[in-house]
Design a protein around this motif. Sequence first.
Motif, PDB file in Angstrom:
ATOM      1  N   PHE A 159       0.789  -1.221   0.000  1.00 44.78           N
ATOM      2  CA  PHE A 159       0.000   0.000   0.000  1.00 44.78           C
ATOM      3  C   PHE A 159       0.826   1.277   0.000  1.00 44.78           C
ATOM      4  O   PHE A 159       0.368   2.310  -0.442  1.00 44.78           O
ATOM      5  CB  PHE A 159      -0.940   0.008   1.213  1.00 44.78           C
ATOM      6  CG  PHE A 159      -1.948  -1.083   1.126  1.00 44.78           C
ATOM      7  CD1 PHE A 159      -3.058  -0.935   0.298  1.00 44.78           C
ATOM      8  CD2 PHE A 159      -1.764  -2.268   1.813  1.00 44.78           C
ATOM      9  CE1 PHE A 159      -3.984  -1.956   0.184  1.00 44.78           C
ATOM     10  CE2 PHE A 159      -2.685  -3.296   1.699  1.00 44.78           C
ATOM     11  CZ  PHE A 159      -3.801  -3.143   0.889  1.00 44.78           C
ATOM     12  N   SER A 160       2.061   1.219   0.563  1.00 42.73           N
ATOM     13  CA  SER A 160       2.826   2.459   0.608  1.00 42.73           C
ATOM     14  C   SER A 160       3.516   2.653  -0.733  1.00 42.73           C
ATOM     15  O   SER A 160       3.690   1.722  -1.498  1.00 42.73           O
ATOM     16  CB  SER A 160       3.851   2.417   1.732  1.00 42.73           C
ATOM     17  OG  SER A 160       4.899   1.543   1.403  1.00 42.73           O
ATOM     18  N   HIS A 161       3.876   3.905  -1.002  1.00 40.07           N
ATOM     19  CA  HIS A 161       4.629   4.183  -2.215  1.00 40.07           C
ATOM     20  C   HIS A 161       6.094   4.014  -1.885  1.00 40.07           C
ATOM     21  O   HIS A 161       6.745   4.958  -1.476  1.00 40.07           O
ATOM     22  CB  HIS A 161       4.401   5.634  -2.640  1.00 40.07           C
ATOM     23  CG  HIS A 161       3.122   5.823  -3.366  1.00 40.07           C
ATOM     24  ND1 HIS A 161       2.684   4.950  -4.319  1.00 40.07           N
ATOM     25  CD2 HIS A 161       2.214   6.795  -3.300  1.00 40.07           C
ATOM     26  CE1 HIS A 161       1.537   5.381  -4.800  1.00 40.07           C
ATOM     27  NE2 HIS A 161       1.220   6.484  -4.191  1.00 40.07           N
ATOM     28  N   ASP A 162       6.635   2.828  -2.021  1.00 38.99           N
ATOM     29  CA  ASP A 162       8.062   2.657  -1.744  1.00 38.99           C
ATOM     30  C   ASP A 162       8.844   3.444  -2.770  1.00 38.99           C
ATOM     31  O   ASP A 162       8.496   3.473  -3.944  1.00 38.99           O
ATOM     32  CB  ASP A 162       8.417   1.175  -1.799  1.00 38.99           C
ATOM     33  CG  ASP A 162       7.859   0.449  -0.593  1.00 38.99           C
ATOM     34  OD1 ASP A 162       7.516   1.137   0.388  1.00 38.99           O
ATOM     35  OD2 ASP A 162       7.752  -0.793  -0.618  1.00 38.99           O
ATOM     36  N   ILE A 163       9.918   4.088  -2.288  1.00 37.69           N
ATOM     37  CA  ILE A 163      10.623   4.962  -3.214  1.00 37.69           C
ATOM     38  C   ILE A 163      12.129   4.758  -3.220  1.00 37.69           C
ATOM     39  O   ILE A 163      12.723   4.337  -2.235  1.00 37.69           O
ATOM     40  CB  ILE A 163      10.293   6.457  -2.961  1.00 37.69           C
ATOM     41  CG1 ILE A 163      10.672   6.902  -1.560  1.00 37.69           C
ATOM     42  CG2 ILE A 163       8.834   6.746  -3.186  1.00 37.69           C
ATOM     43  CD1 ILE A 163      10.169   8.300  -1.223  1.00 37.69           C
ATOM     44  N   GLY A 164      12.719   5.023  -4.368  1.00 33.90           N
ATOM     45  CA  GLY A 164      14.165   4.986  -4.533  1.00 33.90           C
ATOM     46  C   GLY A 164      14.635   6.415  -4.709  1.00 33.90           C
ATOM     47  O   GLY A 164      14.009   7.191  -5.419  1.00 33.90           O
ATOM     48  N   ILE A 165      15.742   6.769  -4.022  1.00 33.65           N
ATOM     49  CA  ILE A 165      16.207   8.156  -4.108  1.00 33.65           C
ATOM     50  C   ILE A 165      17.683   8.207  -4.489  1.00 33.65           C
ATOM     51  O   ILE A 165      18.508   7.482  -3.937  1.00 33.65           O
ATOM     52  CB  ILE A 165      16.012   8.883  -2.754  1.00 33.65           C
ATOM     53  CG1 ILE A 165      14.529   8.917  -2.375  1.00 33.65           C
ATOM     54  CG2 ILE A 165      16.569  10.309  -2.827  1.00 33.65           C
ATOM     55  CD1 ILE A 165      14.236   9.648  -1.077  1.00 33.65           C
ATOM     56  N   ASP A 166      18.005   9.073  -5.432  1.00 34.92           N
ATOM     57  CA  ASP A 166      19.405   9.398  -5.703  1.00 34.92           C
ATOM     58  C   ASP A 166      19.611  10.781  -5.106  1.00 34.92           C
ATOM     59  O   ASP A 166      19.192  11.789  -5.670  1.00 34.92           O
ATOM     60  CB  ASP A 166      19.672   9.410  -7.221  1.00 34.92           C
ATOM     61  CG  ASP A 166      21.070   9.945  -7.551  1.00 34.92           C
ATOM     62  OD1 ASP A 166      21.852  10.214  -6.615  1.00 34.92           O
ATOM     63  OD2 ASP A 166      21.375  10.094  -8.761  1.00 34.92           O
ATOM     64  N   LEU A 167      20.214  10.789  -3.920  1.00 33.85           N
ATOM     65  CA  LEU A 167      20.430  12.043  -3.208  1.00 33.85           C
ATOM     66  C   LEU A 167      21.784  12.577  -3.659  1.00 33.85           C
ATOM     67  O   LEU A 167      22.803  12.313  -3.034  1.00 33.85           O
ATOM     68  CB  LEU A 167      20.413  11.719  -1.704  1.00 33.85           C
ATOM     69  CG  LEU A 167      20.449  12.828  -0.685  1.00 33.85           C
ATOM     70  CD1 LEU A 167      19.259  13.748  -0.825  1.00 33.85           C
ATOM     71  CD2 LEU A 167      20.475  12.227   0.724  1.00 33.85           C
ATOM     72  N   GLY A 168      21.790  13.283  -4.777  1.00 28.42           N
ATOM     73  CA  GLY A 168      23.065  13.714  -5.353  1.00 28.42           C
ATOM     74  C   GLY A 168      23.496  15.096  -4.886  1.00 28.42           C
ATOM     75  O   GLY A 168      22.700  15.855  -4.343  1.00 28.42           O
TER      76      GLY A 168
END
Length: 350
Positions: free
Chosen positions: A9-18
């Motif tokens: 149910f959650s929007h799992d997210i991938g982040i490129d914290l550049g």
Amino acid sequence: MFDNFLGKFSHDIGIDLGTANTLVYVRGKGIVIEESSVVAINKKTKQILAIGDDAKKMVGKTPSHIVAIRPLVDGVVSDFEVTEQMLRYFIDKVHRKSFAFLPRPRIVIGIPYGVTEVERRAVEEAAINAGARQVFLIEEPMAAAIGARLPIQDAAGSMVVDIGGGTTEVAVISLGGIVASTSLRIAGDEMNEDIIQYARDNFNLLLGERTAEEIKIKIGSAYPAGKEQKMKMRGRDLVTGLPKEIIVNEEQMRTALSKSVGKIIEAIKETIEETPPELLSDIMKRGIILTGGGALLRGLDTLISRSTSNAVHVADDPMTCVVRGAGAVLEDIESLKEILLPTQYEKIPK
Ligand SMILES: Nc1ncnc2c1ncn2[C@@H]1O[C@H](COP(=O)(O)OP(=O)(O)OP(=O)(O)O)[C@@H](O)[C@H]1O
Ligand SMILES: [Mg+2]
């Protein structure tokens, strides 16, 4: 179990914290945010005025009580609180678009290879404080390689060179692990500095950072290719203090940029020297893959190829490789968990 349930149910997210750009990938949707890693703050009230691209537009143009901060320097968190606020803003932006009662997301974040444990924790804590339910960390070169669709889990060597804003990371990957690597704090930002210094030394011209970046993107090059272009470079005359305009060409920009470019090539050669010969033959077959915004510098692939006697390819859409790699991990956390780094808040699921 429960976590798997929440995950649906959650929007799992991938982040490129550049250092230069933050990208966010939402599972099942793809890349939804691609913005500058900049935060504008009112120093007097400590109030945040703008985040992302809106804040970047203010760089170099703010009155004295407003500062436009880049909370990451050389790929690592330099301003913890601001990084956290920036992350929260991006996470909220993704979550707000859907239902407010969604469970908090699981987040996969790319971090530079070889950062210290303290630096790693800073990212993890910032993400937890910004609203993550669980955080997974992945080394950026690994994420970049996955994003560039290299077969990282095979018993064969792949070499990826990720040239971002703050860091260049060179890595040889085989069997899901990094076999040889070099990381240097010279990348796109330093190329902008090269141009600023060139203008100062040769024309007594003071350039702003954004102007230097524009010139780099328009006419910057590492190796001659096709028609040579020219461009106006505007700044302040250091002698008279008045505005001044100079026309520069690609050849001059190559000279300016050769400082940083030369160091990047040295790093690639060093990594090749450390690579076991069996893996080198795989790399010769496949070529070296370039990712990150710096990979877009014209002629850089040709120059690297000539200097290393190896084929070189720029990945498709190089600036999104890391976040697409983080996204691929999200979609398939079970089979890729071995390549994730250990985190302190929650163990990687067994
Ligand atoms: N066409 C281009 N030519 C040369 N450089 C470019 C081009 N387009 C973008 N860049 C540079 O790429 C850099 C940003 O790349 P990227 O978004 O991969 O960095 P980042 O991931 O934020 O930084 P890091 O990985 O170091 O933390 C900037 O320095 C930008 O000037
Ligand atoms: Mg990067």
